[in-house]
Design an enzyme around this catalytic site. Structure first.
Site, short mmCIF file in Angstrom:
data_model
loop_
_atom_site.label_atom_id
_atom_site.label_comp_id
_atom_site.label_asym_id
_atom_site.label_seq_id
_atom_site.Cartn_x
_atom_site.Cartn_y
_atom_site.Cartn_z
N ASP A 1 -0.61 -4.31 10.14
CA ASP A 1 -1.98 -4.54 9.72
C ASP A 1 -2.85 -3.56 10.47
O ASP A 1 -2.64 -3.32 11.67
CB ASP A 1 -2.39 -5.99 10.00
CG ASP A 1 -3.47 -6.46 9.04
OD1 ASP A 1 -3.38 -6.15 7.84
OD2 ASP A 1 -4.43 -7.13 9.49
N ASN B 1 0.83 -1.20 0.00
CA ASN B 1 0.00 0.00 0.00
C ASN B 1 0.88 1.26 0.00
O ASN B 1 1.50 1.60 1.01
CB ASN B 1 -0.90 -0.04 1.25
CG ASN B 1 -1.87 1.11 1.30
OD1 ASN B 1 -1.58 2.20 0.81
ND2 ASN B 1 -3.01 0.89 1.92
N LYS C 1 -2.81 13.83 10.79
CA LYS C 1 -2.78 12.36 10.77
C LYS C 1 -1.40 11.85 11.21
O LYS C 1 -1.29 10.88 11.94
CB LYS C 1 -3.15 11.83 9.37
CG LYS C 1 -3.63 10.39 9.43
CD LYS C 1 -4.10 9.81 8.12
CE LYS C 1 -4.38 8.33 8.33
NZ LYS C 1 -4.44 7.56 7.09
N ASP D 1 -10.55 7.07 5.66
CA ASP D 1 -10.28 8.40 6.23
C ASP D 1 -11.41 9.41 6.02
O ASP D 1 -11.65 10.25 6.90
CB ASP D 1 -8.97 8.98 5.65
CG ASP D 1 -7.74 8.37 6.33
OD1 ASP D 1 -7.88 7.78 7.41
OD2 ASP D 1 -6.64 8.50 5.75
P1 ITT Z 1 -0.77 -4.11 3.14
O1 ITT Z 1 -0.07 -4.49 1.89
O2 ITT Z 1 0.09 -3.37 4.11
O3 ITT Z 1 -1.48 -5.28 3.79
P2 ITT Z 1 -3.47 -3.09 2.81
O4 ITT Z 1 -4.02 -1.88 2.11
O5 ITT Z 1 -3.97 -4.44 2.43
O6 ITT Z 1 -1.87 -3.02 2.68
P3 ITT Z 1 -4.47 -3.42 5.52
O7 ITT Z 1 -4.84 -4.84 5.27
O8 ITT Z 1 -3.74 -3.09 6.79
O9 ITT Z 1 -3.58 -2.84 4.35
O10 ITT Z 1 -5.69 -2.42 5.40
C1 ITT Z 1 -6.96 -2.71 5.78
C2 ITT Z 1 -7.93 -1.74 5.21
O11 ITT Z 1 -8.01 -0.61 6.06
C3 ITT Z 1 -7.69 -1.21 3.80
O12 ITT Z 1 -8.92 -1.20 3.13
C4 ITT Z 1 -7.22 0.19 3.99
O13 ITT Z 1 -7.68 1.05 2.97
C5 ITT Z 1 -7.82 0.57 5.33
N1 ITT Z 1 -6.88 1.41 6.07
C6 ITT Z 1 -5.66 1.03 6.53
N2 ITT Z 1 -5.06 2.08 7.13
C7 ITT Z 1 -5.89 3.13 7.01
C8 ITT Z 1 -5.82 4.48 7.39
O14 ITT Z 1 -4.75 4.98 7.97
N3 ITT Z 1 -6.86 5.27 7.11
C9 ITT Z 1 -7.95 4.80 6.49
N4 ITT Z 1 -8.10 3.54 6.07
C10 ITT Z 1 -7.08 2.70 6.34
#
Ligand code: ITT
Length: 195
Positions: free
Chosen positions: A68, A9, A171, A151
């Site tokens: 995560d 991400n 943030k 967000d």
């Molecule tokens: P990784 O490769 O790090 O796993 P990812 O996008 O799959 O990236 P996560 O599984 O941790 O990451 O994310 C879970 C969800 O939560 C994902 O839909 C993100 O868009 C959302 N998310 C994670 N961090 C966020 C933040 O700081 N603000 C808003 N949404 C967030």
């Protein structure tokens, strides 16, 4: 110190870069040639953070951290939580996730929620964990263009605007990710001052 940040991400990379002190440099998965999606089969944020870090540790043989993150909504029994990325289905579509969340919350008066991040750091084969939490509530509708994911609907405690409206500086100061990162950075600093 060089650390790999095991994430696919790019928004996370930007936020983490912003927080890093000079002495710590991160390398991305792309930079080390890992392009595939890392399986996230755990049932908790902690398990998934460790899975991602372990996966990259095994392939790179280097020090690595992964995180995560989940959005935990009180009236939804802490959903979407560990399923935040796939809340609206396997396509992992952030807009669809957000729309589903607002639909599920329609008419709900208890809108309390929190973001929780768990970082797993694998340093010299040892796993270290760091957690960061920010409390807040889910707005009635989406607003703002900053940030990513949920967000636009998350209003952190002490503010009346969403993370997407508040922008990078706020943030970077109070978010779940910033809080977990600060703990990891403090830990790394304690290692550096040891003889
Ligand atoms: P990784 O490769 O790090 O796993 P990812 O996008 O799959 O990236 P996560 O599984 O941790 O990451 O994310 C879970 C969800 O939560 C994902 O839909 C993100 O868009 C959302 N998310 C994670 N961090 C966020 C933040 O700081 N603000 C808003 N949404 C967030």
């Amino acid at each position: 110190m060089d650390l790999i940040f095991a994430t696919g991400n790019p928004h996370k990379v930007t936020e983490v870069q912003y927080l890093l002190p000079e002495g710590i440099r991160i390398r991305t998965l792309r930079e080390i040639g890992i392009e595939e999606e890392i399986p996230e089969t755990g049932t908790t944020l902690e398990e998934n953070a460790i899975l991602k870090a372990e996966y990259v540790r095994q392939r790179s043989g280097q020090n690595v951290f992964a995180e995560d993150t989940g959005l935990e909504v009180k009236s939804l029994h802490n959903a979407p939580g560990v399923h935040s990325a796939r809340y609206a289905g396997p396509a992992r579509n952030s807009r669809a996730n957000l729309r589903k969340l607002l639909r599920d919350m329609e008419g709900e008066t208890d809108r309390r929620a929190r973001f929780r991040t768990v970082i797993a750091l694998i340093l010299n084969n040892e796993i270290h964990r760091f957690e960061g939490i920010v409390n807040g509530h889910i707005a009635e509708s989406a607003s703002g263009s900053g940030g990513f994911g949920y967000d636009p609907v998350f209003v952190p405690e002490g503010f009346d605007r969403s993370f997407a409206e508040l922008g990078d500086e706020v943030k970077g100061r109070i978010s779940h990710r910033a809080r977990a990162m600060k703990k990891m950075i403090s830990f790394l600093n304690t290692l550096r001052i040891q003889p």
